[in-house]
Design a protein around this motif. Sequence first.
Motif, mmCIF file in Angstrom:
data_model
loop_
_atom_site.group_PDB
_atom_site.id
_atom_site.type_symbol
_atom_site.label_atom_id
_atom_site.label_comp_id
_atom_site.label_asym_id
_atom_site.label_seq_id
_atom_site.Cartn_x
_atom_site.Cartn_y
_atom_site.Cartn_z
ATOM 1 N N MET A 1 27.381 31.795 41.502
ATOM 2 C CA MET A 1 27.621 33.019 42.265
ATOM 3 C C MET A 1 27.372 34.231 41.369
ATOM 4 O O MET A 1 27.868 34.305 40.248
ATOM 5 N N THR A 2 26.605 35.218 41.876
ATOM 6 C CA THR A 2 26.353 36.438 41.135
ATOM 7 C C THR A 2 27.506 37.402 41.347
ATOM 8 O O THR A 2 27.859 37.723 42.486
ATOM 9 N N LEU A 3 28.103 37.861 40.245
ATOM 10 C CA LEU A 3 29.222 38.776 40.342
ATOM 11 C C LEU A 3 28.716 40.211 40.382
ATOM 12 O O LEU A 3 27.838 40.600 39.613
ATOM 13 N N LYS A 4 29.287 41.008 41.279
ATOM 14 C CA LYS A 4 28.839 42.390 41.451
ATOM 15 C C LYS A 4 29.583 43.301 40.492
ATOM 16 O O LYS A 4 30.819 43.324 40.478
ATOM 17 N N PRO A 5 28.870 44.071 39.660
ATOM 18 C CA PRO A 5 29.558 44.987 38.745
ATOM 19 C C PRO A 5 30.336 46.044 39.525
ATOM 20 O O PRO A 5 29.865 46.568 40.543
ATOM 21 N N LEU A 6 31.522 46.366 39.046
ATOM 22 C CA LEU A 6 32.325 47.386 39.702
ATOM 23 C C LEU A 6 31.748 48.776 39.474
ATOM 24 O O LEU A 6 32.153 49.732 40.138
ATOM 25 N N GLY A 15 31.842 49.857 34.486
ATOM 26 C CA GLY A 15 32.734 48.738 34.789
ATOM 27 C C GLY A 15 31.987 47.455 35.037
ATOM 28 O O GLY A 15 30.949 47.433 35.704
ATOM 29 N N GLY A 16 32.519 46.375 34.474
ATOM 30 C CA GLY A 16 31.916 45.059 34.638
ATOM 31 C C GLY A 16 32.270 44.415 35.965
ATOM 32 O O GLY A 16 32.805 45.054 36.868
ATOM 33 N N PRO A 17 31.995 43.121 36.109
ATOM 34 C CA PRO A 17 32.164 42.428 37.393
ATOM 35 C C PRO A 17 33.619 42.084 37.704
ATOM 36 O O PRO A 17 34.477 42.056 36.826
ATOM 37 N N ALA A 18 33.852 41.824 38.972
ATOM 38 C CA ALA A 18 35.145 41.315 39.418
ATOM 39 C C ALA A 18 35.042 39.804 39.590
ATOM 40 O O ALA A 18 33.961 39.269 39.839
ATOM 41 N N GLY A 59 35.029 43.998 32.987
ATOM 42 C CA GLY A 59 35.280 43.802 34.397
ATOM 43 C C GLY A 59 36.754 43.634 34.706
ATOM 44 O O GLY A 59 37.624 43.869 33.862
ATOM 45 N N TYR A 60 37.038 43.227 35.937
ATOM 46 C CA TYR A 60 38.422 43.022 36.367
ATOM 47 C C TYR A 60 38.684 41.525 36.486
ATOM 48 O O TYR A 60 37.983 40.835 37.229
ATOM 49 N N PRO A 61 39.703 41.005 35.793
ATOM 50 C CA PRO A 61 39.921 39.549 35.756
ATOM 51 C C PRO A 61 40.705 39.018 36.947
ATOM 52 O O PRO A 61 41.696 38.308 36.798
ATOM 53 N N GLY A 62 40.269 39.367 38.136
ATOM 54 C CA GLY A 62 40.952 38.913 39.339
ATOM 55 C C GLY A 62 40.212 39.400 40.569
ATOM 56 O O GLY A 62 39.159 40.046 40.470
ATOM 57 N N PRO A 63 40.756 39.140 41.751
ATOM 58 C CA PRO A 63 40.106 39.578 42.982
ATOM 59 C C PRO A 63 40.190 41.092 43.164
ATOM 60 O O PRO A 63 41.134 41.739 42.707
ATOM 61 N N VAL A 64 39.209 41.640 43.844
ATOM 62 C CA VAL A 64 39.192 43.049 44.236
ATOM 63 C C VAL A 64 39.082 43.103 45.748
ATOM 64 O O VAL A 64 38.208 42.463 46.342
ATOM 65 N N ALA A 348 26.222 55.526 30.384
ATOM 66 C CA ALA A 348 27.532 55.369 29.734
ATOM 67 C C ALA A 348 28.127 54.000 30.018
ATOM 68 O O ALA A 348 27.906 53.409 31.077
ATOM 69 N N SER A 349 28.891 53.513 29.071
ATOM 70 C CA SER A 349 29.713 52.321 29.273
ATOM 71 C C SER A 349 31.159 52.773 29.446
ATOM 72 O O SER A 349 31.512 53.918 29.134
ATOM 73 N N ALA A 350 31.996 51.875 29.938
ATOM 74 C CA ALA A 350 33.420 52.187 30.032
ATOM 75 C C ALA A 350 33.999 52.442 28.646
ATOM 76 O O ALA A 350 34.892 53.272 28.469
#
Length: 383
Positions: A1-6, A15-18, A59-64, A348-350
């Motif tokens: 599954m491809t994770l979508k960057p936030l 922001g990285g992926p969720a 990214g966020y280490p959980g569901p969004v 820019a990066s976070a």
Amino acid sequence: MTLKPLAALTTMRVGGPAEEILTASDAHELTERAIELWERGDDWLLLGGGSNTVVADEGYPGPVLLVRTSGVAQVSDPDLAPGAVRLRVEAGHDWDALVAECVERGWAGIEALSGIPGMAGAAPVQNIGAYGQELSDVLHSVLFLDARTYETRQMLAEELELSYRDSVIKQGLEGVVLAIDIVLTNAGIGVGEHGPEPLSEPIRYGQLATALGVDLGARVPLKTVRETVLRLRAAKGMVLDEADHDSWSAGSFFTNPIVSERFARGLPGDAPRFPVADPAPTAAVTTFEELAAGQPLRVPAVPAERRVKLSAAWLIEHAGVPKGYRLPGSGASVSKKHTLAITNRGNASASDVGELARFIVQRVQQEFGLVLVPEPNLYGIEI
């Protein structure tokens, strides 16, 4: 599954992926999704327009859960004052679209809040405000899904303890705002098709009054106020614009500090100061009923020291961080239009954003002895 960057879902565009992205398109689905996530027991992120959120590069280490509900409806309320209108706005409704609709209909009370990005459900969390108006001026209540009980209840505005960029929700009351109710003034009553335009609430902010060419307290056509506020915000990079990197931000990155008058007297004489309403005095009398219930005797409260609000933008600039300032090699910079915004110059990066924010906090602390507090919600980023 491809994770979508936030980064694609936030106005700062970092922001990285969720771990997982869910979407709620109506209040029922929002309720079901939230309860499902609470029952899992893991941390998760509720995300609306992403205008007040900065997520780490990891990214966020959980569901969004994305709030994508919308809709505005008039609410019948026999307790309304003559000429008032009560609206129920779904949490995922675009805030500026709401303001535009209200101005078009001749409903006054939020016209100075034009151009604020984000969605209606986030508005009470930090009591959004600008140019002399705050949500607390018009908020009636919120429809709130309680994380403890999984029940939906209506919380009146006073229960939210709204103050400058704060509320009990921001302070930790866990739940989800499903909708907000606001009460506006029908300024179009009695105004014919070719009659005078509906007028705003009294102008209460000096910069806006100056731009309008009127005195404080004047009433101005609603559409004129909205157009002027949008122009003022755009000049500061505070209206979202794909082509303007100064608007690739989370808005004001720091809140204006509130300090005692005594502390403020130690600052340079030209440092802007704005009075803050004194907290309401507490009762010094204990009733017989309270004594019978075991409550201790109250003692007269010592009057709180008067407080003033400072300008974070002034503090930043006078701490040696000018507009457009960028750390060497960084993709983030202070806005070229407004020192209160940290912006993404396109790459820019976070991490860049966090590094610049920490530098600004350090400079202001060294120069003035104040620690600036970030306004956006930060995830995985330490300031």
